[in-house]
Design a protein around this motif. Structure first.
Motif, PDB file in Angstrom:
ATOM      1  N   LEU A   1      64.973  81.682  42.535  1.00  0.00           N
ATOM      2  CA  LEU A   1      64.674  82.431  41.323  1.00  0.00           C
ATOM      3  C   LEU A   1      64.088  81.468  40.297  1.00  0.00           C
ATOM      4  O   LEU A   1      64.741  80.562  39.818  1.00  0.00           O
ATOM      5  CB  LEU A   1      65.944  83.071  40.776  1.00  0.00           C
ATOM      6  N   GLY A   2      62.870  81.669  39.950  1.00  0.00           N
ATOM      7  CA  GLY A   2      62.204  80.772  39.022  1.00  0.00           C
ATOM      8  C   GLY A   2      61.292  79.795  39.734  1.00  0.00           C
ATOM      9  O   GLY A   2      60.341  79.291  39.163  1.00  0.00           O
ATOM     10  N   ALA A   3      61.551  79.495  40.997  1.00  0.00           N
ATOM     11  CA  ALA A   3      60.686  78.596  41.770  1.00  0.00           C
ATOM     12  C   ALA A   3      59.644  79.427  42.491  1.00  0.00           C
ATOM     13  O   ALA A   3      59.635  79.541  43.712  1.00  0.00           O
ATOM     14  CB  ALA A   3      61.518  77.790  42.758  1.00  0.00           C
ATOM     15  N   THR A   4      58.767  80.069  41.729  1.00  0.00           N
ATOM     16  CA  THR A   4      57.825  81.031  42.280  1.00  0.00           C
ATOM     17  C   THR A   4      56.444  80.445  42.514  1.00  0.00           C
ATOM     18  O   THR A   4      55.569  81.118  43.039  1.00  0.00           O
ATOM     19  CB  THR A   4      57.680  82.227  41.317  1.00  0.00           C
ATOM     20  N   GLY A   5      56.244  79.216  42.110  1.00  0.00           N
ATOM     21  CA  GLY A   5      54.911  78.637  42.250  1.00  0.00           C
ATOM     22  C   GLY A   5      54.064  78.828  41.003  1.00  0.00           C
ATOM     23  O   GLY A   5      52.927  78.379  40.952  1.00  0.00           O
ATOM     24  N   ASP A   6      54.612  79.495  39.981  1.00  0.00           N
ATOM     25  CA  ASP A   6      53.886  79.696  38.724  1.00  0.00           C
ATOM     26  C   ASP A   6      54.861  79.562  37.560  1.00  0.00           C
ATOM     27  O   ASP A   6      54.920  80.410  36.674  1.00  0.00           O
ATOM     28  CB  ASP A   6      53.223  81.075  38.714  1.00  0.00           C
ATOM     29  N   GLU A   7      55.655  78.459  37.580  1.00  0.00           N
ATOM     30  CA  GLU A   7      56.669  78.270  36.561  1.00  0.00           C
ATOM     31  C   GLU A   7      56.071  78.106  35.170  1.00  0.00           C
ATOM     32  O   GLU A   7      56.758  78.285  34.169  1.00  0.00           O
ATOM     33  CB  GLU A   7      57.539  77.042  36.900  1.00  0.00           C
TER      34      GLU A   7
ATOM     35  N   ALA B   1      47.015  86.685  40.774  1.00  0.00           N
ATOM     36  CA  ALA B   1      46.509  87.039  42.098  1.00  0.00           C
ATOM     37  C   ALA B   1      47.204  86.272  43.219  1.00  0.00           C
ATOM     38  O   ALA B   1      47.336  86.777  44.332  1.00  0.00           O
ATOM     39  CB  ALA B   1      44.997  86.802  42.154  1.00  0.00           C
ATOM     40  N   HIS B   2      47.648  85.041  42.944  1.00  0.00           N
ATOM     41  CA  HIS B   2      48.242  84.228  44.002  1.00  0.00           C
ATOM     42  C   HIS B   2      49.716  84.533  44.235  1.00  0.00           C
ATOM     43  O   HIS B   2      50.325  83.966  45.141  1.00  0.00           O
ATOM     44  CB  HIS B   2      48.084  82.741  43.672  1.00  0.00           C
TER      45      HIS B   2
ATOM     46  N   SER C   1      52.845  87.089  45.266  1.00  0.00           N
ATOM     47  CA  SER C   1      53.183  88.341  45.942  1.00  0.00           C
ATOM     48  C   SER C   1      53.972  89.223  44.972  1.00  0.00           C
ATOM     49  O   SER C   1      54.404  88.772  43.913  1.00  0.00           O
ATOM     50  CB  SER C   1      54.037  88.055  47.181  1.00  0.00           C
ATOM     51  N   ASP C   2      54.152  90.485  45.348  1.00  0.00           N
ATOM     52  CA  ASP C   2      54.917  91.393  44.501  1.00  0.00           C
ATOM     53  C   ASP C   2      56.344  90.890  44.304  1.00  0.00           C
ATOM     54  O   ASP C   2      56.909  90.987  43.212  1.00  0.00           O
ATOM     55  CB  ASP C   2      54.943  92.797  45.120  1.00  0.00           C
ATOM     56  N   GLU C   3      56.921  90.348  45.374  1.00  0.00           N
ATOM     57  CA  GLU C   3      58.291  89.856  45.273  1.00  0.00           C
ATOM     58  C   GLU C   3      58.370  88.637  44.363  1.00  0.00           C
ATOM     59  O   GLU C   3      59.268  88.547  43.521  1.00  0.00           O
ATOM     60  CB  GLU C   3      58.845  89.516  46.657  1.00  0.00           C
ATOM     61  N   LYS C   4      57.449  87.683  44.500  1.00  0.00           N
ATOM     62  CA  LYS C   4      57.443  86.500  43.645  1.00  0.00           C
ATOM     63  C   LYS C   4      57.214  86.882  42.183  1.00  0.00           C
ATOM     64  O   LYS C   4      57.781  86.285  41.270  1.00  0.00           O
ATOM     65  CB  LYS C   4      56.364  85.520  44.105  1.00  0.00           C
ATOM     66  N   TRP C   5      56.392  87.898  41.972  1.00  0.00           N
ATOM     67  CA  TRP C   5      56.119  88.391  40.618  1.00  0.00           C
ATOM     68  C   TRP C   5      57.398  88.959  39.991  1.00  0.00           C
ATOM     69  O   TRP C   5      57.726  88.649  38.846  1.00  0.00           O
ATOM     70  CB  TRP C   5      55.021  89.442  40.701  1.00  0.00           C
ATOM     71  N   ALA C   6      58.125  89.734  40.765  1.00  0.00           N
ATOM     72  CA  ALA C   6      59.383  90.296  40.262  1.00  0.00           C
ATOM     73  C   ALA C   6      60.418  89.198  40.014  1.00  0.00           C
ATOM     74  O   ALA C   6      61.172  89.242  39.041  1.00  0.00           O
ATOM     75  CB  ALA C   6      59.926  91.325  41.250  1.00  0.00           C
TER      76      ALA C   6
END
Length: 268
Positions: A171-177, A236-237, A239-244
């Motif tokens: 949680l928080g380590a989504t690649g777009d911190e 765009a980079h 996923s829906d899950e990473k966005w949530a």
């Protein structure tokens, strides 16, 4: 986000919330024994508070002991109602007794209760208590498929057993911190409704329990809904899950965010 509910049988002791995407979230219903123990703890606290107030009144009104006794009964009921309604409203469906027993009151839809629900379920307590020791409420809970006393039926609430869910390290380590440091993004996330917050955090914490098909379907719908609610496009980079998960990370208190980030290795 609207949800519909479906309830399992009494023997299963669970309540199932079915989302519009046909994803199920299960809650374990609290048994009568644990609810009784929670009530016992709360009753002792209410009695102690009421006794303290009554002793103060007796000192002030020594000349009218009969009136003081009658006033003491009224004060007891006011403290009893006020204690439960206030704590369940501000403490997300918990009182001291419920916290000790790891119980929580929620709406049938699976989200937290508000003042309206807390008031309704607690104002019905005098009826549930009849004739003594919650006999009416106990019989009602045994007869109900969701183990609800009359107050719960009136308010549309359930008492469930809390599950200690740890905040996932992802949680928080989504690649777009970097987006988490954007004040505009954080401000928009904080404006989400309480129901939307509940859904996002519940999905983030329980996602590992879902089958892959249901998981993908849930986050696809949730991702689209969050884009509308936040009035911004999903990167765009992601996923829906990473966005949530990124939105969920923005909802967490700073301490929990810090725990979810792996510590950096010290350098010499």
């Amino acid at each position: 986000m609207s949800v519909t509910t479906a309830t399992d049988t009494l023997l299963d002791g669970t309540h199932t919330v079915l989302t519009p995407e046909y994803v199920e979230f299960r809650f374990t219903l609290a048994g009568l024994y644990s609810r009784f123990l929670a009530w016992l703890v709360d009753a002792v606290i209410v009695l102690a508070i009421s006794t303290g107030i009554l002793m103060a009144i007796n000192v002030v009104m020594m000349a009218a002991p009969g009136f003081a006794s009658a006033l003491g009964i009224v004060i007891y009921f006011l403290v009893d109602w006020g204690y439960a309604i206030t704590l369940e409203t501000v403490w997300s469906g918990r009182t001291v007794g419920k916290r000790v027993m790891s119980l929580r009151v929620i709406q049938e839809s699976g989200v937290r209760i508000g003042f309206y629900h807390a008031a309704l379920r607690n104002l019905a307590r005098p009826v549930d208590r009849l004739p003594v020791f919650y006999l009416v409420g106990g019989i009602s809970a045994l007869a109900s498929r969701s183990q609800q006393r009359l107050g719960d039926m009136l308010a549309g609430t359930l008492v469930v057993r809390e599950r200690r869910l740890r905040v996932p390290s992802a949680l928080g380590a989504t690649g777009d911190e970097g987006l988490l440091a954007d004040p505009l993004f954080v401000a928009r996330v904080k404006r989400l409704s309480s129901e939307e917050r509940e859904v996002v955090l519940t999905a983030a914490l329980r996602r590992e329990e879902l089958r892959m098909e249901a998981r993908l379907r849930l986050f696809a719908a949730l991702g689209a809904r969050l884009q509308d609610a936040l009035a911004m496009e999903k990167p765009a980079h992601l996923s829906d899950e990473k966005w949530a998960l990124l939105v969920a990370a923005a909802l967490l208190p700073p301490k929990q965010k810090a725990r979810s980030t792996p510590p950096r290795r010290a350098t010499a």
